[in-house]
Design a protein around this motif. Sequence first.
Motif, mmCIF file in Angstrom:
data_model
loop_
_atom_site.group_PDB
_atom_site.id
_atom_site.type_symbol
_atom_site.label_atom_id
_atom_site.label_comp_id
_atom_site.label_asym_id
_atom_site.label_seq_id
_atom_site.Cartn_x
_atom_site.Cartn_y
_atom_site.Cartn_z
ATOM 1 N N LEU A 53 -2.713 9.375 -9.452
ATOM 2 C CA LEU A 53 -3.142 10.749 -9.193
ATOM 3 C C LEU A 53 -2.988 11.102 -7.712
ATOM 4 O O LEU A 53 -2.685 12.256 -7.382
ATOM 5 N N ARG A 54 -3.157 10.141 -6.835
ATOM 6 C CA ARG A 54 -2.953 10.412 -5.408
ATOM 7 C C ARG A 54 -1.487 10.718 -5.123
ATOM 8 O O ARG A 54 -1.166 11.642 -4.367
ATOM 9 N N VAL A 55 -0.575 9.962 -5.732
ATOM 10 C CA VAL A 55 0.852 10.253 -5.593
ATOM 11 C C VAL A 55 1.149 11.664 -6.061
ATOM 12 O O VAL A 55 1.882 12.416 -5.400
ATOM 13 N N LEU A 56 0.593 12.045 -7.190
ATOM 14 C CA LEU A 56 0.802 13.398 -7.699
ATOM 15 C C LEU A 56 0.298 14.437 -6.708
ATOM 16 O O LEU A 56 0.984 15.439 -6.445
ATOM 17 N N ASP A 57 -0.878 14.225 -6.145
ATOM 18 C CA ASP A 57 -1.433 15.183 -5.178
ATOM 19 C C ASP A 57 -0.502 15.357 -3.975
ATOM 20 O O ASP A 57 -0.272 16.485 -3.513
ATOM 21 N N VAL A 58 0.006 14.250 -3.461
ATOM 22 C CA VAL A 58 0.882 14.311 -2.283
ATOM 23 C C VAL A 58 2.169 15.063 -2.615
ATOM 24 O O VAL A 58 2.635 15.916 -1.848
ATOM 25 N N SER A 99 0.848 -1.193 0.000
ATOM 26 C CA SER A 99 0.000 0.000 0.000
ATOM 27 C C SER A 99 0.885 1.245 0.000
ATOM 28 O O SER A 99 2.049 1.205 0.408
ATOM 29 N N LEU A 100 0.330 2.334 -0.468
ATOM 30 C CA LEU A 100 1.078 3.577 -0.594
ATOM 31 C C LEU A 100 1.480 4.121 0.772
ATOM 32 O O LEU A 100 0.655 4.233 1.678
ATOM 33 N N ASN A 101 2.761 4.478 0.909
ATOM 34 C CA ASN A 101 3.291 5.061 2.138
ATOM 35 C C ASN A 101 3.415 6.570 1.923
ATOM 36 O O ASN A 101 4.438 7.063 1.456
ATOM 37 N N GLU A 102 2.355 7.289 2.236
ATOM 38 C CA GLU A 102 2.319 8.723 1.943
ATOM 39 C C GLU A 102 3.310 9.514 2.788
ATOM 40 O O GLU A 102 3.908 10.490 2.301
ATOM 41 N N ALA A 111 -5.062 18.906 -11.212
ATOM 42 C CA ALA A 111 -4.435 18.773 -9.890
ATOM 43 C C ALA A 111 -3.373 19.840 -9.651
ATOM 44 O O ALA A 111 -3.047 20.137 -8.498
ATOM 45 N N GLY A 112 -2.807 20.380 -10.724
ATOM 46 C CA GLY A 112 -1.802 21.430 -10.566
ATOM 47 C C GLY A 112 -0.418 21.091 -11.049
ATOM 48 O O GLY A 112 0.543 21.801 -10.724
ATOM 49 N N GLU A 168 3.619 18.610 -1.080
ATOM 50 C CA GLU A 168 4.906 18.695 -0.387
ATOM 51 C C GLU A 168 5.839 19.692 -1.072
ATOM 52 O O GLU A 168 6.549 20.447 -0.406
ATOM 53 N N VAL A 169 5.851 19.701 -2.393
ATOM 54 C CA VAL A 169 6.719 20.620 -3.134
ATOM 55 C C VAL A 169 6.260 22.065 -2.949
ATOM 56 O O VAL A 169 7.081 22.990 -2.823
ATOM 57 N N ASP A 170 4.954 22.283 -2.966
ATOM 58 C CA ASP A 170 4.365 23.598 -2.686
ATOM 59 C C ASP A 170 4.991 24.701 -3.553
ATOM 60 O O ASP A 170 5.305 25.782 -3.066
ATOM 61 N N GLY A 171 5.195 24.379 -4.825
ATOM 62 C CA GLY A 171 5.672 25.394 -5.752
ATOM 63 C C GLY A 171 7.162 25.647 -5.758
ATOM 64 O O GLY A 171 7.645 26.515 -6.499
ATOM 65 N N ALA A 172 7.927 24.919 -4.974
ATOM 66 C CA ALA A 172 9.374 25.169 -4.887
ATOM 67 C C ALA A 172 10.087 24.871 -6.200
ATOM 68 O O ALA A 172 11.041 25.569 -6.570
#
Length: 299
Positions: free
Chosen positions: A61-66, A22-25, A99-100, A70-74
Amino acid sequence: MKTNQIRGIIPAIVTPFHDDESLNEAELRAHTRRMLDAGVHGVFPGGTNGEFFAMSASERLRVLDVVLDEVDGAVPVYAGTGAVTTREAIELSVAAEKAGASALSVITPYFGAASQPELIAHFTAVAESVSIPVILYNIPARTGNAIAPATLGELSKVPNIVGIKDSSGNYDTILQYLDRVEGQDFAVLCGNDALILWALLAGASGSITGVANVHPETMVGIYESWKAGDLEAAKRYQSSIRALRTVFRHGNPNTVVKIATGLLGRPVGPCRRPFSSLSDAGLAELREVLDADQARGMR
């Protein structure tokens, strides 16, 4: 996102999983943060090293969202949205733009053989479904389909197809791609870690790299040293990853990268089965290489 921002070292980040696959966010966030702290110029979730082929569309898509959170535009975030069919690639691409994502990386269709006209139609349809930049992804050893240089020339005319990642491992392919887009605002990115410096010297814009999961600062060092004109330092950084890449002969490179990352104390977990194991000989050699790398201060 401007085309001139497509540059530098862009880790094709692994997707951390728990032992039950399972994904480890939490670890995905931590691993993304490691890349940012190393000074990378972008982050690419959902690529080959990210095991997109072993994940559902919703997981991708969930990985992309996370990662976006985390990157928050950096730095720019490049979302892998390729698929076997044009319909699915469009659906993923539209969702990633919503998603951005800063840009998309779209691999050639795989398993089924595609003609060059079919590839042109496929990539054009995907690009026309979104407004953000699209980077093509050529990795014929994995997909069975190669983007011919002449095809790249045609696709470079599509307004938002602005780059290509070449993971063919053939330096001449990179040179031919560069020739086809000479004079255009178009990024050629090296996908083979062994060729990064030589691709930069030939005119490439940077690299989407799997080894950056293991040694992110070393990979950044190749680019930054080259950019500063310190070719001797760039060559040292480039040659320092040769031993690690030699271990790839023991199995799936994604698996080697993920096991190596874990052995360095970063609990990214296993690859999804059946791509989750390494022979005893391969594991022993990997441990030896990583011990030597750490003794040299590689990070």
